[in-house]
Write a protein that holds these residues in place. Structure first.
Motif, PDB file in Angstrom:
ATOM      1  N   ASN A  45      -8.739  11.013   1.479  1.00 47.66           N
ATOM      2  CA  ASN A  45      -7.621  10.149   1.078  1.00 47.66           C
ATOM      3  C   ASN A  45      -7.989   8.703   1.397  1.00 47.66           C
ATOM      4  N   LYS A  46      -8.551   8.009   0.422  1.00 44.10           N
ATOM      5  CA  LYS A  46      -8.954   6.621   0.636  1.00 44.10           C
ATOM      6  C   LYS A  46      -7.713   5.729   0.682  1.00 44.10           C
ATOM      7  N   PRO A  47      -7.590   4.899   1.710  1.00 41.80           N
ATOM      8  CA  PRO A  47      -6.410   4.039   1.830  1.00 41.80           C
ATOM      9  C   PRO A  47      -6.478   2.843   0.884  1.00 41.80           C
ATOM     10  N   ASP A  48      -5.321   2.211   0.696  1.00 39.83           N
ATOM     11  CA  ASP A  48      -5.234   0.999  -0.115  1.00 39.83           C
ATOM     12  C   ASP A  48      -5.536  -0.246   0.706  1.00 39.83           C
ATOM     13  N   VAL A  49      -5.323  -0.161   2.011  1.00 42.10           N
ATOM     14  CA  VAL A  49      -5.587  -1.276   2.939  1.00 42.10           C
ATOM     15  C   VAL A  49      -6.215  -0.692   4.197  1.00 42.10           C
ATOM     16  N   ALA A 103     -16.706   6.798  16.229  1.00 40.78           N
ATOM     17  CA  ALA A 103     -15.980   6.006  15.234  1.00 40.78           C
ATOM     18  C   ALA A 103     -14.943   6.873  14.551  1.00 40.78           C
ATOM     19  N   GLY A 104     -13.806   6.271  14.230  1.00 42.35           N
ATOM     20  CA  GLY A 104     -12.763   7.043  13.572  1.00 42.35           C
ATOM     21  C   GLY A 104     -11.910   6.197  12.653  1.00 42.35           C
ATOM     22  N   ILE A 105     -11.368   6.857  11.640  1.00 45.78           N
ATOM     23  CA  ILE A 105     -10.400   6.250  10.728  1.00 45.78           C
ATOM     24  C   ILE A 105      -9.196   7.178  10.656  1.00 45.78           C
ATOM     25  N   VAL A 106      -8.018   6.608  10.815  1.00 48.25           N
ATOM     26  CA  VAL A 106      -6.771   7.355  10.673  1.00 48.25           C
ATOM     27  C   VAL A 106      -6.012   6.767   9.494  1.00 48.25           C
ATOM     28  N   VAL A 107      -5.725   7.613   8.509  1.00 51.02           N
ATOM     29  CA  VAL A 107      -4.997   7.204   7.305  1.00 51.02           C
ATOM     30  C   VAL A 107      -3.531   7.576   7.482  1.00 51.02           C
ATOM     31  N   LEU A 108      -2.661   6.600   7.258  1.00 49.59           N
ATOM     32  CA  LEU A 108      -1.221   6.794   7.404  1.00 49.59           C
ATOM     33  C   LEU A 108      -0.508   6.520   6.085  1.00 49.59           C
ATOM     34  N   SER A 109       0.601   7.207   5.877  1.00 49.05           N
ATOM     35  CA  SER A 109       1.466   6.858   4.748  1.00 49.05           C
ATOM     36  C   SER A 109       2.208   5.572   5.089  1.00 49.05           C
ATOM     37  N   PHE A 110       2.516   4.814   4.064  1.00 49.51           N
ATOM     38  CA  PHE A 110       3.236   3.544   4.264  1.00 49.51           C
ATOM     39  C   PHE A 110       4.493   3.561   3.404  1.00 49.51           C
ATOM     40  N   PRO A 111       5.646   3.199   3.969  1.00 48.79           N
ATOM     41  CA  PRO A 111       5.835   2.536   5.270  1.00 48.79           C
ATOM     42  C   PRO A 111       6.221   3.462   6.422  1.00 48.79           C
ATOM     43  N   ASP A 112       6.234   4.794   6.209  1.00 47.15           N
ATOM     44  CA  ASP A 112       6.796   5.661   7.240  1.00 47.15           C
ATOM     45  C   ASP A 112       5.816   6.047   8.346  1.00 47.15           C
ATOM     46  N   MET A 113       4.540   5.663   8.211  1.00 42.99           N
ATOM     47  CA  MET A 113       3.556   5.790   9.288  1.00 42.99           C
ATOM     48  C   MET A 113       3.311   7.236   9.721  1.00 42.99           C
ATOM     49  N   GLN A 114       3.263   8.144   8.755  1.00 44.10           N
ATOM     50  CA  GLN A 114       2.917   9.529   9.050  1.00 44.10           C
ATOM     51  C   GLN A 114       1.420   9.741   8.829  1.00 44.10           C
ATOM     52  N   ILE A 115       0.775  10.485   9.712  1.00 45.67           N
ATOM     53  CA  ILE A 115      -0.666  10.709   9.588  1.00 45.67           C
ATOM     54  C   ILE A 115      -0.961  11.578   8.374  1.00 45.67           C
ATOM     55  N   VAL A 116      -1.835  11.081   7.511  1.00 45.06           N
ATOM     56  CA  VAL A 116      -2.283  11.797   6.322  1.00 45.06           C
ATOM     57  C   VAL A 116      -3.642  12.441   6.557  1.00 45.06           C
ATOM     58  N   GLU A 117      -4.512  11.729   7.280  1.00 44.18           N
ATOM     59  CA  GLU A 117      -5.866  12.233   7.499  1.00 44.18           C
ATOM     60  C   GLU A 117      -6.489  11.518   8.694  1.00 44.18           C
ATOM     61  N   GLU A 118      -7.285  12.247   9.453  1.00 45.49           N
ATOM     62  CA  GLU A 118      -8.084  11.693  10.552  1.00 45.49           C
ATOM     63  C   GLU A 118      -9.525  12.152  10.368  1.00 45.49           C
ATOM     64  N   PRO A 125       0.812  -1.216   0.000  1.00 49.29           N
ATOM     65  CA  PRO A 125       0.000   0.000   0.000  1.00 49.29           C
ATOM     66  C   PRO A 125       0.844   1.264   0.000  1.00 49.29           C
ATOM     67  N   ARG A 126       0.268   2.309  -0.566  1.00 50.26           N
ATOM     68  CA  ARG A 126       0.829   3.656  -0.430  1.00 50.26           C
ATOM     69  C   ARG A 126       0.248   4.326   0.810  1.00 50.26           C
ATOM     70  N   LEU A 127      -1.052   4.048   1.050  1.00 46.29           N
ATOM     71  CA  LEU A 127      -1.732   4.535   2.241  1.00 46.29           C
ATOM     72  C   LEU A 127      -2.382   3.352   2.940  1.00 46.29           C
ATOM     73  N   ILE A 128      -2.266   3.310   4.259  1.00 46.83           N
ATOM     74  CA  ILE A 128      -2.899   2.261   5.057  1.00 46.83           C
ATOM     75  C   ILE A 128      -3.646   2.941   6.198  1.00 46.83           C
ATOM     76  N   ALA A 129      -4.815   2.439   6.534  1.00 50.23           N
ATOM     77  CA  ALA A 129      -5.638   3.086   7.554  1.00 50.23           C
ATOM     78  C   ALA A 129      -6.032   2.112   8.639  1.00 50.23           C
ATOM     79  N   GLY A 130      -6.224   2.644   9.820  1.00 52.04           N
ATOM     80  CA  GLY A 130      -6.795   1.888  10.922  1.00 52.04           C
ATOM     81  C   GLY A 130      -8.144   2.474  11.281  1.00 52.04           C
ATOM     82  N   ALA A 131      -9.083   1.626  11.642  1.00 54.24           N
ATOM     83  CA  ALA A 131     -10.403   2.072  12.085  1.00 54.24           C
ATOM     84  C   ALA A 131     -10.661   1.517  13.479  1.00 54.24           C
ATOM     85  N   ASP A 132     -11.343   2.317  14.295  1.00 57.33           N
ATOM     86  CA  ASP A 132     -11.678   1.852  15.638  1.00 57.33           C
ATOM     87  C   ASP A 132     -12.932   2.574  16.108  1.00 57.33           C
ATOM     88  N   LEU A 133     -13.524   2.054  17.170  1.00 57.51           N
ATOM     89  CA  LEU A 133     -14.737   2.630  17.750  1.00 57.51           C
ATOM     90  C   LEU A 133     -14.604   2.673  19.260  1.00 57.51           C
TER      91      LEU A 133
END
Length: 223
Positions: free
Chosen positions: A101-105, A53-68, A34-42
């Motif tokens: 920013n829709k993630p790839d994973v 509910a929230g989704i945090v989108v991170l850049s991969f592989p450097d794990m920088q926050i792109v969007e919350e 992935p170029r972008l990977i996101a985690g979701a939690d509630l």
């Protein structure tokens, strides 16, 4: 987003739907990392159907926050073990629609195939979003394992009813493992590699760790 079904279901109907949809899960190799990977939690308040509910989108592989992105809403389904995806998925889908920013994973703090009917939250959302997903759970739901070494990167097959349904992954030396299983459109090997690559120095992989922190801030009214 794929409108697979109506959400106004009884528990009996939800179980039947899980059995119907489970064969649609695709365990296929990721086409690329992935170029972008996101985690979701509630986050829920105890004894309440109000959910953050929230989704945090991170850049991969450097794990920088792109969007919350996150929101407060009401869960449409009661708490029933084994049917949590019917309680949690609608809120995640609402947040998904807000993402620029829709993630790839997408990584979920929950189960994928490591579920009694092989249809946990990661599978459900993987089909609804038609994308690669997997679950990285903090607790064991089904299955057994043995032979897990103490070193980071060690894995053991998670076996349920004679079938490999996931992998037990040691993300830090001598620390309790996480329980990884496929949601959709990836292999278990892909899911394990991503879990270990999303390393922020904690037990929980960085996408779901960041999402957990984010939704707790939302619940507490913090920015």
């Amino acid at each position: 987003m794929n409108p697979l079904h109506d959400w106004n279901l009884s528990a009996t109907e939800a179980i039947a739907l899980q059995k119907e949809l489970a064969p649609r899960v695709q365990v296929t190799p990721l086409q690329q990392m992935p170029r972008l990977i996101a985690g979701a939690d509630l986050s829920f308040d105890k004894e309440s159907d109000v959910v953050w509910a929230g989704i945090v989108v991170l850049s991969f592989p450097d794990m920088q926050i792109v969007e919350e992105r996150g929101l407060q809403t009401v869960a449409p389904f009661p708490y029933v073990p084994g049917l949590l995806s019917f309680r949690e998925s609608p809120a995640v889908l609402e947040v998904w629609e807000q993402l620029e920013n829709k993630p790839d994973v997408l990584v979920l703090d929950g189960q994928g195939l490591a579920h009694p009917r092989r249809f946990g939250l990661a599978c459900h959302l993987g089909l609804l979003l038609d994308m690669p997903t997997y679950g990285s759970a903090k607790t064991l739901f089904v299955g057994n394992y043995d032979g897990l070494d103490e070193e980071r990167g060690s894995t053991a097959d998670l076996i349920h009813r004679g079938e490999v349904v996931g992998s037990v992954v040691r993300t830090k030396n001598k620390i309790t493992p996480v329980y990884v299983s496929v949601g959709n459109k990836m292999t278990l090997d892909d899911a394990v590699k991503l879990t270990l690559a999303c390393d922020g120095g904690y037990r929980v992989p960085e996408p779901t760790r960041r999402a957990h922190l984010f939704v707790n801030r939302l619940r507490l009214g913090e920015k």
